[in-house]
Design a protein around this motif. Structure first.
Motif, mmCIF file in Angstrom:
data_model
loop_
_atom_site.group_PDB
_atom_site.id
_atom_site.type_symbol
_atom_site.label_atom_id
_atom_site.label_comp_id
_atom_site.label_asym_id
_atom_site.label_seq_id
_atom_site.Cartn_x
_atom_site.Cartn_y
_atom_site.Cartn_z
ATOM 1 N N LEU A 95 -7.929 15.343 -7.033
ATOM 2 C CA LEU A 95 -8.663 15.104 -8.178
ATOM 3 C C LEU A 95 -9.143 16.381 -8.745
ATOM 4 O O LEU A 95 -9.609 17.426 -8.106
ATOM 5 C CB LEU A 95 -10.003 14.244 -7.667
ATOM 6 N N ARG A 96 -8.929 16.501 -9.981
ATOM 7 C CA ARG A 96 -9.496 17.505 -10.612
ATOM 8 C C ARG A 96 -10.340 17.079 -12.171
ATOM 9 O O ARG A 96 -9.545 16.227 -12.873
ATOM 10 C CB ARG A 96 -8.258 18.606 -11.114
ATOM 11 N N LEU A 126 -9.786 2.216 -8.138
ATOM 12 C CA LEU A 126 -9.315 1.704 -6.836
ATOM 13 C C LEU A 126 -7.760 1.734 -7.234
ATOM 14 O O LEU A 126 -7.037 2.234 -5.818
ATOM 15 C CB LEU A 126 -9.800 0.258 -6.743
ATOM 16 N N ALA A 127 -7.172 1.108 -8.101
ATOM 17 C CA ALA A 127 -5.600 1.286 -8.273
ATOM 18 C C ALA A 127 -5.047 2.703 -8.119
ATOM 19 O O ALA A 127 -3.988 2.690 -7.718
ATOM 20 C CB ALA A 127 -5.129 0.649 -9.461
ATOM 21 N N ARG A 128 -6.020 3.624 -8.310
ATOM 22 C CA ARG A 128 -5.557 5.146 -8.609
ATOM 23 C C ARG A 128 -5.908 5.806 -7.080
ATOM 24 O O ARG A 128 -5.954 6.974 -6.912
ATOM 25 C CB ARG A 128 -5.929 5.906 -9.651
ATOM 26 N N GLY A 129 -6.374 4.886 -6.179
ATOM 27 C CA GLY A 129 -6.725 5.464 -4.938
ATOM 28 C C GLY A 129 -8.168 5.953 -4.751
ATOM 29 O O GLY A 129 -8.412 6.824 -4.024
ATOM 30 N N ILE A 130 -9.183 5.797 -5.682
ATOM 31 C CA ILE A 130 -10.435 6.429 -5.561
ATOM 32 C C ILE A 130 -11.410 5.227 -5.073
ATOM 33 O O ILE A 130 -11.429 4.077 -5.958
ATOM 34 C CB ILE A 130 -10.892 6.844 -6.809
ATOM 35 N N GLY A 131 -11.987 5.437 -4.289
ATOM 36 C CA GLY A 131 -13.059 4.209 -3.803
ATOM 37 C C GLY A 131 -14.424 5.000 -3.663
ATOM 38 O O GLY A 131 -14.575 6.447 -3.529
ATOM 39 N N MET A 132 -15.394 4.146 -4.012
ATOM 40 C CA MET A 132 -16.682 4.628 -3.863
ATOM 41 C C MET A 132 -17.655 3.929 -3.037
ATOM 42 O O MET A 132 -17.657 2.530 -3.129
ATOM 43 C CB MET A 132 -17.263 4.697 -5.435
ATOM 44 N N VAL A 133 -18.370 4.399 -2.294
ATOM 45 C CA VAL A 133 -19.674 3.763 -1.731
ATOM 46 C C VAL A 133 -20.915 4.219 -2.244
ATOM 47 O O VAL A 133 -21.442 5.416 -2.200
ATOM 48 C CB VAL A 133 -19.657 4.269 -0.041
ATOM 49 N N HIS A 134 -21.635 3.386 -2.968
ATOM 50 C CA HIS A 134 -22.949 3.617 -3.795
ATOM 51 C C HIS A 134 -24.013 3.711 -2.935
ATOM 52 O O HIS A 134 -24.060 3.310 -1.720
ATOM 53 C CB HIS A 134 -22.981 2.497 -4.698
ATOM 54 N N VAL A 168 -5.311 11.270 -16.641
ATOM 55 C CA VAL A 168 -5.298 9.776 -16.247
ATOM 56 C C VAL A 168 -6.602 9.503 -17.147
ATOM 57 O O VAL A 168 -7.541 10.171 -17.282
ATOM 58 C CB VAL A 168 -5.725 9.209 -14.863
ATOM 59 N N GLU A 169 -6.632 8.047 -17.494
ATOM 60 C CA GLU A 169 -7.804 7.411 -18.258
ATOM 61 C C GLU A 169 -8.230 6.326 -17.154
ATOM 62 O O GLU A 169 -7.575 5.607 -16.745
ATOM 63 C CB GLU A 169 -7.431 6.711 -19.348
ATOM 64 N N ILE A 170 -9.573 6.750 -16.758
ATOM 65 C CA ILE A 170 -10.022 5.681 -15.728
ATOM 66 C C ILE A 170 -11.023 4.558 -16.552
ATOM 67 O O ILE A 170 -12.110 5.049 -16.893
ATOM 68 C CB ILE A 170 -10.756 6.085 -14.731
ATOM 69 N N HIS A 171 -10.581 3.275 -16.813
ATOM 70 C CA HIS A 171 -11.704 2.494 -17.533
ATOM 71 C C HIS A 171 -12.435 1.687 -16.817
ATOM 72 O O HIS A 171 -13.595 1.376 -17.405
ATOM 73 C CB HIS A 171 -10.313 1.511 -18.217
ATOM 74 N N ASP A 172 -12.255 1.372 -15.739
ATOM 75 C CA ASP A 172 -13.170 0.305 -14.881
ATOM 76 C C ASP A 172 -13.004 0.924 -13.236
ATOM 77 O O ASP A 172 -11.798 1.528 -13.157
ATOM 78 C CB ASP A 172 -13.129 -1.009 -15.135
ATOM 79 N N PRO A 173 -13.745 0.415 -12.573
ATOM 80 C CA PRO A 173 -13.558 0.539 -10.946
ATOM 81 C C PRO A 173 -12.189 -0.098 -10.396
ATOM 82 O O PRO A 173 -11.686 0.576 -9.543
ATOM 83 C CB PRO A 173 -14.890 -0.239 -10.548
ATOM 84 N N ASN A 174 -11.920 -1.165 -11.061
ATOM 85 C CA ASN A 174 -10.414 -1.533 -10.441
ATOM 86 C C ASN A 174 -9.376 -0.766 -10.782
ATOM 87 O O ASN A 174 -8.390 -0.433 -9.924
ATOM 88 C CB ASN A 174 -9.925 -2.931 -11.315
ATOM 89 N N ASP A 175 -9.719 0.177 -12.008
ATOM 90 C CA ASP A 175 -8.617 1.154 -12.375
ATOM 91 C C ASP A 175 -8.559 1.861 -11.395
ATOM 92 O O ASP A 175 -7.621 2.870 -10.692
ATOM 93 C CB ASP A 175 -9.093 1.633 -13.769
ATOM 94 N N PHE A 217 -7.635 14.405 -13.868
ATOM 95 C CA PHE A 217 -6.069 14.635 -13.495
ATOM 96 C C PHE A 217 -6.361 14.099 -11.924
ATOM 97 O O PHE A 217 -7.132 14.463 -11.022
ATOM 98 C CB PHE A 217 -6.011 15.977 -13.285
ATOM 99 N N ILE A 218 -5.509 13.139 -11.517
ATOM 100 C CA ILE A 218 -5.273 12.873 -10.276
ATOM 101 C C ILE A 218 -3.813 13.167 -9.816
ATOM 102 O O ILE A 218 -2.820 12.815 -10.535
ATOM 103 C CB ILE A 218 -5.320 11.077 -10.225
ATOM 104 N N ASP A 219 -3.671 13.996 -8.701
ATOM 105 C CA ASP A 219 -2.415 14.391 -8.364
ATOM 106 C C ASP A 219 -1.778 15.002 -9.533
ATOM 107 O O ASP A 219 -0.469 15.063 -9.516
ATOM 108 C CB ASP A 219 -1.546 13.434 -7.782
#
Lengths: 517, 371
Positions: free
Chosen positions: A6-7, A78-86, A69-76, A63-65
Motif C-alpha cells: 500500500l502506498r 475489502l475487494a482489494r484486500g484491505i480490512g479495517m477494525v474500527h 486505485v480508486e476506493i469508493h467504499d468499504p466493499n471496494d 497505490f495497491i501492489d
C-alpha cells in the motif's frame, strides 16, 4: 525492500474549517507492522478512513501492489484486500458471530435463487473456526456478540476482516479498550498474522506499544507527516517530542506566583468514562489561589474526565473534591459554578457555545438567570446586549455585530467569546481545558495573557493541555497525567521538555521504574 | 465597515430565504395539485378561485376561516414550542383530546359565573393536556424513552379512554343520547360570540394572544432561554448549569397545555358545545404541518394556521362549484408539508443557495439524541 502493498502519495483531506490530512505520504511493506502514531485529532483515523473508502481524499493517490486505485467504499477496499477494525466495533449484538460474518457477504448453498437462496451458516462457522485456530484467535462461531467481552469482539472483527480476504489489516487504536493482558494477546496475534505474510497498520498514541510491536513508525501531527523511523533508532522521548511539539516555546511574560490558600483540593478521585472503564484512578492534587497548576499529558489519559468530574458534568465514582473550602463532589454543574468556578471547556462546539445563538446570548450562558440579565423571570435584552458590546470590545472579538451567530465566527474568535464570558465573572478558580487548541498564534498569546492576569488577581488556575509549550510557558507547578494517574508533580523550574515527555509516555521516575511499569 | 455592511445584507437575504421556502412550497403544492385536477378534467384556476372565495369572499366565509384557523394556531404553537425545546411532540392529538374532555367536564358539571367558569374550564383543559404530555416528557428525561414513540402511544391511550368514557354507560356520557357524546356545557362556560349572529367566538382572540405569549415566553424569559438552549445544544445547556431533564418535562408540559387549550376552545366555542369521538380528529397531526410551514416561529405559525384554516373553509365551495372533492385540499396540505420538510426539492427547483449557517431549528435533532 520489496514493492509496498500500500502506498499513499500526497493525500489531503479537508473538512469545513479543518485540514485533517495535509499532503501525507505513507508506505506499507508486505509482512510489516507499520505504526501510525499521533495525538487525537492528528489525522490518523481520517487517513485510514480514506484508505478504507469511508472518505474520499481531496488530493493524492492510493497505490495497491503498485497499481493506482480508486476506493469508493468499504466493499471496494475489502475487494482489494484491505480490512479495517474500527475503534468502535461494528458488530450486531443480537446476532451470532457467524451471522455477523455473513452480513453483506452471504454464503449460500444449493440452488441459486438470489434473495431466496438457502444460507449456509455451517460452512461459514467451519471456516471461521479454521481461521481462528490458525492465528490463535479462539472464538465460538455460535456465540451471540452481545455475550462477548470487548477483547473477544475485537477478535471477531479481526477474523471478519480475514474472512473477507484482507491482506492489509488496519487496526484503529486497538489497545484503547483492552486490558494489558488482552493487549499482549493481541500482539501475539499480530505477530502470527505477519508471519503469514499479512501487513498491518497499527494506529495508536501509545509510545510503549509502538516500540514493542512496530517495524516502522510514522508520526502524524496536525495532519502532516512529521517523520518515519524505526524502534531501534528512536526513543519514547523523541517520539513524544515528534508527536506533541512545535519547537518554538511561546514565551509568556509573567512574574513569580504568589500562591495563597487552596481553592481546589482533589482527594483520591476516581471517575469512569462513557465506556464504564476507569478513566481516573485515584488522583489527588491541590490548586492554590494565585498559581497556575498545569496538567500535562497526551490526550486521552483521563484529562477530559477529570475536568468533567470537577465541573459536575460526569459523576464521581470515588474520592472527594473541595472548591473554596466547600465539598462539591456530587453537586450539580450550576451549584459548582456558583461557588466561583469558571470553566473553559475542551470542546467549544459541544459544550462552550450554542452555535445557533447570537453572541449576546452566548455571553450570558452562565448568568442569564441572574440580575442584571434577568429580573425575576424576565430577560433584560438591553443589559444582555450592553454586556456583549462591552466584552466584545474588551476581549477584542472580531464580529460584525453582537447579534451574529457564534457559529459564523472563526475558531479563535469563538474561543475569545468563551474566555470573555468565563473570565468576566467573579471567580476564584479557573479550569481551562485545551484553551488554545487549534488557534492562531495571536489568539493564543491573547488568551495566555488573560490567564496570567487572572492568576495575578489571585485566581487559582487549573490548566489542562497536551501542548507541552503551553504547559511550560504558563504553569507555576506541573503535573503529568498518564493512564488516569498523576505520575509526578513538580515546580515549573524543574520541568524540562524531555522530563515531561518521558512522563507523558508513562515512564515513571522512581529507580527501576522502567522495568516496574 | 464595508464587510459588516455586506454581512448585514447577507443576513437580510437569509431572512428572505426563510420566507421564500414556505411561500414557494405553497406555490409548488398548488401547481402540483392543479396538474391532478387537469388530469381529472377540471379547470384548476376555477377551482382555486372558488377556494379563495369560499375562504375570504364574504363575511361568513371570513368568519369560517378564522374559526378553522384558531385550533390550528394553538395546536401549531404546541408543536412549535416543543420543537424549540428539541422535542417532537406527536402527541398533540391525544393531549388535545384529554384537554377537551377535562374542559367539557368542568363546563357541564358545575354552574358558575362566566368570568370564573370559562377560565376555569380552559385552565382545567390545559392542565389535562400538560399532564398527558408531561408523562412522556418524564419518561424521556428519566429513561431516555423517545418522545415520538411514547406520545404516539399516549394518543392511542387517550383515544381509547375517552371512547370508553363517552361510550354507553361511561362516566362522561350524556343521558338519553344515541350517539356517543358528553352533555353540552352550561351557557356560563360558552365563549362569547364576537360578531352577533355569526359563529365567531372569542377563541380567536385567545389564540392570537397565545401566539404573543409563546413568543414572549421563548425570547423574553428565563424559562424560554433554558428551553431554547436545551433544544439547540443539550451539552452546552448542561455545561451552563441548566437542568436538562427538568426542562424536557417542562417543555412537554407547556406544549401539552397549549394542545389542551386548543381542544378546550373548540368545545366551549362551537355548537353543540359537546365532545364526541369524531371531534377534531387529525387536528393534532395537521398542526405539525402548520408548525413546520410556520418555520417553528409563533408568528409564522399564525400565518400558516390562517392559510390552513382558509383552505378548510373554502374547500366546500370549491367542491360545490367545480366537483373537485374536498380531499384535494388535504392533498395540497400534504404537499406543502412535504415541500417544506424536504426543502432541498424547493431549493433545487428554484435554485436557491443552501445557507451555510445552521438554521434555527433542525427537525430531526431529537432523534438518537436524548439524555
Amino acid at each position: 525492500m520489496s514493492e509496498p502493498v500500500l502506498r499513499l502519495v500526497g493525500i489531503s483531506k479537508r473538512f469545513p474549517g479543518v485540514l485533517a490530512n495535509d499532503n501525507v505520504d505513507f508506505e506499507l511493506a508486505p509482512g510489516e507492522i507499520h505504526a501510525l502514531l499521533g495525538e487525537n485529532g492528528a489525522g490518523k483515523t481520517t487517513l485510514m478512513n480514506v484508505v478504507y473508502g469511508l472518505y474520499k481524499q481531496d488530493e493524492g493517490q492510493i497505490f495497491i501492489d503498485g497499481r493506482q486505485v480508486e476506493i469508493h467504499d468499504p466493499n471496494d477496499a475489502l475487494a482489494r484486500g484491505i480490512g479495517m477494525v474500527h475503534q468502535h466495533f461494528m458488530l450486531v449484538p443480537v446476532m451470532t458471530v457467524t451471522e455477523n460474518m455473513m452480513l453483506g457477504h452471504e454464503t449460500t448453498r444449493g440452488l441459486r435463487l438470489g434473495l431466496l437462496s438457502d444460507l449456509d451458516p455451517d460452512r461459514v462457522a467451519e471456516e471461521i473456526k479454521a481461521l481462528g485456530d490458525k492465528h490463535g484467535l479462539s472464538i465460538d462461531p455460535e456465540a451471540y456478540v452481545r455475550d462477548l467481552s470487548v477483547g473477544e469482539e475485537q477478535r471477531v472483527e479481526i477474523v471478519k476482516a480475514l474472512y473477507r480476504g484482507a491482506e492489509v489489516l488496519i487496526l484503529d487504536e486497538p489497545t484503547a479498550v483492552l486490558t494489558p493482558q488482552e493487549a499482549e494477546d493481541l500482539f501475539s496475534i499480530m505477530r502470527s498474522l505477519i508471519a503469514e505474510g499479512k501487513s498491518i497498520i497499527f494506529i495508536t498514541h501509545k509510545l510503549k506499544e509502538v516500540l514493542v510491536i512496530a517495524d516502522r513508525i510514522t508520526v502524524l501531527r496536525d495532519g502532516r507527516v512529521v517523520g518515519t523511523t524505526e524502534p531501534s533508532k528512536t526513543t519514547e522521548a523523541e517520539l513524544a517530542a515528534m508527536m506533541v511539539g512545535r519547537e518554538v516555546i511561546l514565551q509568556v511574560e509573567k512574574g513569580p506566583a504568589a500562591p495563597g490558600e487552596a481553592v481546589l483540593e482533589v482527594q483520591d478521585l476516581q471517575v469512569r468514562d462513557l465506556r464504564e472503564q476507569m478513566a481516573i484512578r485515584g488522583v489527588s492534587f491541590t490548586v492554590r489561589a494565585g498559581e497556575i497548576f498545569g496538567i500535562a499529558g497526551v490526550q486521552g489519559n483521563g484529562q477530559a474526565e477529570l475536568v468533567e468530574a470537577l465541573t459536575g458534568l460526569t459523576p464521581v465514582e470515588g474520592g472527594h473534591i473541595f472548591m473554596n473550602g466547600q465539598e462539591t463532589t456530587h453537586l450539580r454543574p450550576r451549584a459548582i459554578t456558583e461557588t466561583g468556578i469558571a470553566h473553559v471547556p475542551e470542546d467549544r462546539h459541544k459544550h462552550g457555545l450554542v452555535l445557533v445563538y447570537p453572541l449576546d446570548e452566548n455571553l450570558v450562558l452562565q448568568t442569564y438567570y441572574l440580575p442584571p440579565f434577568a429580573k425575576r423571570t424576565f430577560l433584560q435584552p438591553k443589559e444582555v446586549r450592553e454586556n456583549a458590546i462591552r466584552l466584545i470590545q474588551e476581549f477584542d472579538v472580531r464580529t460584525p455585530s453582537v447579534r451574529t451567530h457564534a457559529g459564523s465566527l472563526s475558531g479563535g474568535n469563538q474561543q475569545k467569546v468563551i474566555v470573555a464570558r468565563e473570565l468576566s465573572r467573579d471567580i476564584r478558580l479557573l479550569i481551562a481545558n485545551q484553551p488554545t487548541r487549534g488557534l492562531d498564534v495571536g489568539s493564543i498569546e491573547f488568551i495566555h495573557r488573560r490567564i496570567v492576569e487572572k492568576r495575578d488577581e489571585g485566581v487559582g488556575v487549573l490548566l489542562v493541555s497536551s501542548e507541552l509549550d503551553e504547559i511550560l510557558g504558563l504553569s507555576d507547578r506541573i503535573a503529568v497525567m498518564y493512564a488516569g494517574e498523576i505520575l509526578a508533580v513538580m515546580p515549573a523550574e524543574e520541568a524540562t521538555k524531555e522530563r515531561l515527555g518521558l512522563l507523558m509516555a508513562g515512564v515513571r521516575e522512581a529507580p527501576d521504574s522502567i522495568a516496574a511499569d | 465597515m464595508a464587510t459588516s455592511e455586506a454581512r448585514r445584507s447577507s443576513r437580510r437575504r437569509a431572512l428572505l430565504g426563510r420566507l421564500a421556502i414556505p411561500l414557494l412550497a405553497i406555490f409548488t403544492a398548488l401547481i402540483v395539485a392543479s396538474l391532478a385536477m387537469v388530469l381529472s378534467g377540471t379547470d384548476p384556476i376555477k377551482a382555486y378561485l372558488a377556494l379563495a372565495e369560499g375562504a375570504f369572499g364574504s363575511q361568513v366565509a371570513r368568519v369560517e376561516t378564522l374559526i378553522k384557523a384558531t385550533p390550528f394556531l394553538l395546536a401549531g404553537l404546541a408543536i412549535a414550542l416543543a420543537f424549540r425545546g428539541g422535542l417532537f411532540n406527536i402527541g398533540v392529538e391525544g393531549q388535545l383530546f384529554v384537554g377537551s374532555a377535562v374542559t367539557v367536564f368542568i363546563g357541564y358539571s358545575v354552574e358558575l359565573p362566566a368570568a370564573i367558569h370559562i377560565p376555569l374550564a380552559l385552565l382545567g383543559g390545559m392542565i389535562g393536556g400538560a399532564v398527558w404530555a408531561g408523562i412522556p416528557g418524564y419518561l424521556k428525561a428519566r429513561n431516555g424513552a423517545h418522545e415520538v414513540i411514547t406520545t404516539i402511544m399516549f394518543n392511542f391511550i387517550a383515544l381509547r379512554i375517552i371512547s370508553w368514557a363517552i361510550g354507553v354507560g361511561g362516566p362522561l356520557r350524556a343521558p338519553r343520547t344515541v350517539v356517543p357524546e358528553t352533555p353540552a356545557v352550561f351557557e356560563s362556560a360558552r365563549l362569547p360570540i364576537l360578531i352577533p349572529d355569526s359563529r365567531l367566538h372569542a377563541g380567536v382572540i385567545i389564540a392570537v394572544i397565545a401566539a404573543f405569549v409563546v413568543y414572549w415566553l421563548l425570547w423574553r424569559t428565563v424559562t424560554g432561554f433554558e428551553l431554547r438552549t436545551v433544544g439547540a445544544n443539550p451539552n452546552a445547556a448542561r455545561y451552563a448549569g441548566i437542568n436538562v431533564e427538568f426542562n424536557i418535562v417542562r417543555t412537554m408540559a407547556l406544549s401539552g397545555a397549549l394542545a389542551g387549550l386548543s381542544g378546550g376552545i373548540q368545545v366551549l366555542g362551537l355548537a353543540p358545545y359537546t365532545f364526541t369521538t369524531g371531534f377534531n380528529v387529525g387536528l393534532g397531526f395537521d398542526s405539525i404541518a402548520v408548525a413546520v410551514l410556520g418555520s417553528i416561529h409563533p408568528f409564522g405559525v399564525a400565518l400558516a394556521a390562517l392559510l390552513f384554516g382558509a383552505m378548510d373553509a373554502g374547500a366546500r365551495l370549491m367542491q360545490l362549484r367545480t366537483k373537485v372533492p374536498i380531499d384535494v385540499v388535504t392533498i395540497v396540505q400534504g404537499l406543502i408539508l412535504a415541500f417544506v420538510a424536504a426543502d432541498q426539492i424547493i431549493r433545487r427547483l428554484y435554485r436557491i443557495r443552501t445557507e451555510t449557517e445552521e438554521g434555527p431549528v433542525s427537525l430531526s435533532q431529537s432523534w438518537g439524541g436524548g439524555s
